[in-house]
Design an enzyme around this catalytic site. Structure first.
Site, PDB file in Angstrom:
ATOM      1  CG  ASP A 171     -37.610  34.690  29.518  1.00  0.00           C
ATOM      2  OD1 ASP A 171     -37.215  35.065  29.778  1.00  0.00           O
ATOM      3  OD2 ASP A 171     -37.188  33.605  29.185  1.00  0.00           O
TER       4      ASP A 171
ATOM      5  CG  ASP B 229     -40.904  33.019  29.423  1.00  0.00           C
ATOM      6  OD1 ASP B 229     -40.747  34.690  29.809  1.00  0.00           O
ATOM      7  OD2 ASP B 229     -40.475  32.680  29.374  1.00  0.00           O
TER       8      ASP B 229
ATOM      9  CB  CYS C 113     -73.448  26.785  45.138  1.00  0.00           C
ATOM     10  SG  CYS C 113     -72.897  28.471  44.901  1.00  0.00           S
TER      11      CYS C 113
ATOM     12  CG  ASP D 140     -37.873  28.682  29.354  1.00  0.00           C
ATOM     13  OD1 ASP D 140     -37.748  30.473  29.605  1.00  0.00           O
ATOM     14  OD2 ASP D 140     -36.862  27.564  29.828  1.00  0.00           O
TER      15      ASP D 140
ATOM     16  CB  CYS E 130     -67.266  17.505  -1.296  1.00  0.00           C
ATOM     17  SG  CYS E 130     -67.802  16.525  -3.286  1.00  0.00           S
TER      18      CYS E 130
END
Length: 819
Positions: free
Chosen positions: A489, A696, A22, A692, A92
Site C-alpha cells: 500500500d 487494507d 431469537c 496499515d 510422546c
C-alpha cells in the site's frame, strides 16, 4: 497442528453457540444441524445457547461445526494451555495430542516438545479437568499452565544425577579405554554389578517409569527403547556373571548399560539447558513488566501494584523507570527507550499528546501519563501472547514428523527383533546377537525428530520479536519464506501517512476559503489522513467550519454529506468520473499537480440540474526515508515489488519512481486490491501484502501472508500474519529473511534427524556400533539439532547492517523525482 478426524466418543454432545438472539436463530441452527448426514436429532436452547445433538458415531465435531457456521453462527470455544512433564520425544507429542483429541469437544490440540506445553482449543463447555485427566491417562504429569510457573517453562534439572552416574560409570568404562593403549585390566564382576545396579535401577528409574506409561497407553517412546536396551545388556551381564564366575571372568556388558544411561542423562540435561535458551524471548518480554506503578490520586502519589491501576488513572513515570501501562502523556517531555518492544535502537522523543507503551524505559524527564490500557490489554501483553502463540504452534512441515513418529518406536522394536534373530541365525551366538539388538534400541532417537521444528520456530520467532517483527503463528512463518511478490500500500506504508494540504484551486464563482471550509465540514468526523490534513488547515486558517448531516464514506472514492442544505461530495478522480463531472479548466491544473506527485480531491455539489464542481485540493505526502532501502533489500532477495494504491496515477508513479518500484496499480478500490492479489496468487505467485489502513483488510486477508504496520487500523493487525512494530518498511525484507533462515534450520534439523536414524540404525543392526557409542550418538543427535537452531539467535536484519542514515527524508518534487 493436528485437526481431529475421529468419531465422537458418545452419541450425544452439547455444542455452545454464539450469536443467537431469537427463536428464528434457534430454528435456523436446528435446521442446519438436522440436515447433516448422520445427525439423528438436534435441540437448541436459546437461554443456554447450547445445541444438544444426537448423532451417529461416524459424525465428527468438524462436520457439526461446519453446519453451525453454515447457519450463520459460530461455536463458543476456549483456549486452554497445559504444562506437561515427562515427554521425551516426538512419539510422546503424538500420543498426548491423540489423547487430547479423543476428549469430546476438543477442536484442536498442538503439543510443543521444546516448551513442554499443549495448546488446546475446545468447546467452552468442556471442563479443563477433563483435558488434564486425558493427558494423565496417557501417562504424563500435567497441570493447567496458570498453575505452573510461567516464568520457568523449562526448569533446569539438577546435575546431581548426572554427576553420580558419571562417577559410578567411569570405573566400568576405564578398562575399555586402557585396552586401547595395551593395558589389560578388568574390574571384578561382582564389583561391576555393584557399580552398575544403582545406575540401572535408581538413576535410570525415570526411563522405566516413562516407558511403562507408554506401554499402558499402547504406544512407545524413547524411554521405552532405553529401558529395554539397557535392561537387556544388564540382564545378559548378570546371567553371564552367575553362570561363568567360577570358571574365569567372562566379558560382561555392565559398562554398556551404565554408560548408555549416563550418556542419555547427560544428553537430556544439556538438552534442557539448550531448550531453555530457546525461550529467552518470552522471558525477556515478561521481564519488561513492572510490578508496581506510581499513581496520582487526589493530588497524592501512591505506589501500588500494577494490577490495581485502572483505565483513566494518572501514572507518574520517573526518570529511569519502566512504563507500567499504555497511555497518553498529559505532562512532561522526555526520551523513551522502546528497543525491546519495537526494535528501534534509538530513544524516541516523547511530549504531551504522544503515546507511551508499557515496558519502555523513561530516560531523563518526569512524565504524567493517563492510563489507556492495563494488564492483558496492553501492547506488551498482546506481543507476549502473539509470540507464545507462534512458539506453541506447529509448522505444516511438522505433519511429516507426526506421521513418522506415530510408527517410529514399533518399527525400531521390530528391527531390533530382526537383528537379534538374524545374528542368531548367522553365528549362533545369542550374546552377540543380543548386544547388536541392544545397539539398535539405544541408537534410535525420536527426540531429534520432535525437537527439530519447534526449537527452530521458537528461536526464529524470538529473534524476530526482539527486532520488532511479530509473527502470529508457525504457518505464517512457513509461508513467508516462499514469498515471491511483495505488494505495498502507499499511504502510511511507503509514505509517512501525514499529508498536508499544499494547493487549493477553486472553480469559477468559488473562493479558496469556502472550498476549504466546506471540505473540512465533510471531513470533520473522519480520521483519514487526508481528512486530518483538511481540518488542520482549516483550523490553522481560523475558518468557520459548518456542521454536516448524513455524512458517510464512499468506499475507495471519498465522502458525502449535507452541508448548509446542499449535498456535497469530496473524493478522488474516480468519483469525479463516476459522477460524470467535467473538470473543465481545472483539468489542466490537475494534470500539472498530478505530475508533481500530488494526491487530488475534488469538491462537488449536487444541484437540481446535476453536479457542479466547486474546487480542487492537492495534498503532498513525504516518502519514508527508509522506503527506498526496503525496496532495494527485497530486490536483493530476489523478490518482486508492486504498489497498490487508491491514489491517482501521477502521484503513484512519482513515488514508485523514487523508490524503484516498476509495477504500479493506481486508483484501485479496496476490493480491487484483494482481486489483484488473488489474481497474482492464481498465476502461481506467493504474495505478501503490506498495509496499515482499514481499507487494507481485504488485501491482507487475500494475500498468502499479510504484513501490517503497527499503529495502523486494528483490523489490519488482526488480519495480518506478521505485525511490524515500527513503521519501517525495511522490516518486511528482514521478516522474509528470518523466515527463510528459520525454515532452512527446520529442514536442516529434520534432515539430520532423519539421516541420523537412517544411517545409525542399519550400522547398529550390522554389528558395527558398540551400545556405548550408540548411546553417545543418540544423546548428541538431539543436542546437534538444538545447537543448530540456536544459531538463529545470531541473526541480524539487513537494516542493522546498514550505515546510519544522515540524509533528509525523501519527498517528491515538482519533477516527480525523489528529493
Amino acid at each position: 497442528m493436528i485437526s481431529p478426524q475421529k468419531p465422537l466418543a458418545t452419541f450425544r454432545i452439547d455444542i455452545p453457540i454464539s450469536g443467537m438472539t431469537c427463536a428464528s436463530c434457534v430454528s435456523r441452527v436446528e435446521k442446519s444441524l438436522k440436515a447433516t448426514a448422520g445427525v439423528q436429532s438436534a435441540n437448541v436452547n436459546l437461554a443456554t445457547e447450547v445445541a444438544s445433538v444426537q448423532a451417529d458415531p461416524s459424525v465428527n465435531l468438524e462436520v457439526l461445526s461446519a453446519a453451525v457456521r453454515k447457519a450463520g453462527y459460530d461455536l463458543k470455544t476456549t483456549d486452554v494451555a497445559l504444562h506437561i512433564e515427562g515427554m521425551t520425544c516426538a512419539s510422546c507429542v503424538t500420543r498426548v495430542e491423540k489423547a487430547l483429541l479423543k476428549v469430546p469437544g476438543v477442536l484442536l490440540a498442538s503439543v510443543n516438545l521444546a516448551t513442554e506445553q499443549a495448546a488446546v482449543r475446545a468447546l467452552s463447555t468442556i471442563p479443563p479437568a477433563s483435558l488434564v485427566a486425558a493427558v494423565t491417562k496417557a501417562g504424563y504429569v500435567t497441570q493447567l499452565k496458570q498453575a505452573a510457573e510461567p516464568a520457568k517453562p523449562n526448569t533446569l534439572p539438577t546435575w546431581g544425577p548426572v554427576a553420580i552416574a558419571s562417577v559410578l560409570t567411569l570405573p566400568l568404562v576405564l578398562p575399555m579405554v586402557l585396552q586401547l593403549v595395551g593395558i589389560d585390566w578388568m574390574l571384578n564382576g561382582w564389583l561391576q554389578l555393584a557399580l552398575a545396579t544403582p545406575v540401572q535401577f535408581w538413576l535410570g528409574w525415570r526411563f522405566y517409569r516413562a516407558g511403562w506409561r507408554a506401554v499402558k497407553a499402547k504406544a512407545g517412546n524413547m524411554d521405552l527403547l532405553v529401558a529395554l536396551g539397557t535392561s537387556a545388556a544388564f540382564g545378559l551381564s548378570v546371567y553371564l556373571l552367575m553362570r561363568h564366575s567360577q570358571h574365569g571372568m567372562p566379558h560382561l556388558y555392565f559398562e554398556a548399560s551404565a554408560a548408555v544411561i549416563t550418556l542419555v542423562l547427560l544428553g537430556k540435561w544439556l538438552e534442557d539447558r539448550a531448550k531453555r535458551q530457546t525461550t529467552d524471548a518470552i522471558r525477556s518480554l515478561n521481564a519488561l513488566r513492572p510490578s508496581t506503578a506510581l499513581v496520582r490520586r487526589d493530588g497524592v502519589d501512591v505506589e501500588m501494584p500494577v494490577a490495581d491501576v485502572r483505565v483513566g488513572d494518572l501514572v507518574c513515570i520517573r526518570p529511569g523507570d519502566r512504563v507500567p501501562i499504555d497511555g497518553d502523556i498529559m505532562e512532561g517531555r522526555s526520551h523513551v527507550d522502546e528497543s525491546l518492544i519495537t526494535g528501534e535502537s534509538l530513544p524516541v522523543s516523547k511530549q504531551v499528546g504522544d503515546q507511551v507503551t508499557g515496558g519502555a524505559i523513561n530516560a531523563e524527564g518526569m512524565l504524567i501519563v493517563r492510563t489507556q490500557a492495563v494488564g492483558a490489554e496492553t501492547t506488551l501483553a498482546r506481543i507476549i501472547r502473539l509470540v507464545e502463540s507462534a512458539q506453541a504452534g506447529k509448522a505444516p512441515i511438522q505433519r511429516i514428523v507426526d506421521r513418522v513418529s506415530a510408527v517410529f518406536v514399533p518399527v525400531v522394536l521390530g528391527i531390533a527383533l530382526l537383528t537379534f534373530l538374524a545374528w542368531l541365525g548367522i553365528n549362533g551366538d545369542w550374546e552377540h546377537a543380543l548386544i547388536n539388538a541392544v545397539a539398535v534400541l539405544v541408537i534410535a532417537c525420536p527426540c531429534a525428530l520432535g525437537l527439530a521444528t519447534p526449537t527452530a520456530i521458537m528461536v526464529g520467532t524470538g529473534a524476530a520479536a526482539r527486532r520488532g517483527i511479530l509473527i502470529k503463528d508457525a504457518q505464517a512463518l512457513e509461508i513467508a519464506h516462499s514469498v515471491t511478490v511483495v505488494a505495498f500500500d502507499k499511504t502510511g506504508t511507503l509514505t509517512e501517512g501525514k499529508p498536508t494540504l499544499v494547493a487549493v484551486v477553486p472553480a469559477e464563482g468559488s473562493g479558496i476559503d469556502e472550498v476549504v471550509a466546506l471540505a473540512a465540514a465533510l471531513q470533520q468526523a473522519s480520521s483519514h489522513p487526508l481528512a486530518l490534513a483538511v481540518t488542520t488547515h482549516a483550523r490553522d486558517a481560523s475558518l468557520t467550519i459548518p456542521s454536516v448531516q448524513d455524512a458517510k464514506a464512499l468506499a475507495g472514492r471519498g465522502v458525502e454529506g449535507m452541508v448548509r442544505g446542499a449535498k456535497l461530495m469530496l473524493g478522488n478522480t474516480r468519483l469525479l468520473n463516476e459522477l460524470g463531472v467535467d473538470a473543465g479548466a481545472l483539468g489542466t491544473q490537475a494534470d500539472v499537480l498530478e505530475r508533481q506527485g500530488r494526491t487530488l480531491s475534488w469538491l462537488v455539489q449536487q444541484n437540481a440540474g446535476g453536479f457542479e464542481l466547486l474546487g480542487l485540493m492537492a495534498f503532498g505526502d513525504t516518502v519514508k526515508p527508509t522506503a527506498a532501502a526496503a525496496v532495494r533489500n527485497l530486490h536483493q532477495l530476489g523478490i518482486k515489488t508492486l504498489m497498490l494504491t487508491g491514489d491517482n496515477q501521477g502521484s503513484a508513479d512519482a513515488v514508485a519512481q523514487a523508490l524503484g518500484i516498476l509495477d504500479v496499480r493506481a486508483e484501485v478500490l479496496p476490493s480491487d486490491k484483494a482481486a489483484i492479489v488473488q489474481a497474482l496468487r492464481a498465476s502461481g505467485e506467493v504474495v505478501a501484502f503490506v498495509g496499515d489502513g482499514l481499507n487494507d483488510g481485504p488485501a491482507l486477508a487475500a494475500a498468502s501472508c499479510g504484513f501490517a504496520m503497527a499503529g495502523g487500523a486494528d483490523v489490519a493487525t488482526e488480519t495480518a500474519g506478521v505485525t511490524l512494530m515500527r513503521g519501517d518498511p525495511r522490516l518486511v525484507a528482514d521478516a522474509l529473511d528470518v523466515s527463510r533462515r528459520t525454515y532452512a534450520k527446520i529442514k536442516q534439523g529434520l534432515f539430520w534427524a532423519f539421516a541420523y536414524n537412517v544411517l545409525g540404525i542399519p550400522l547398529a543392526a550390522l554389528g558395527m556400533l558398540n551400545p556405548v557409542i550408540a548411546g553417545a550418538a543418540m544423546a548428541l543427535s538431539s543436542l546437534s539439532v538444538i545447537a543448530n537452531a540456536l544459531l538463529l539467535r545470531r541473526w541480524r536484519g539487513a537494516m542493522e547492517n546498514e550505515l546510519p542514515q544522515h540524509t533528509k527524508p525523501a519527498t517528491v518534487n515538482s519533477q516527480g523525482a525523489a528529493a
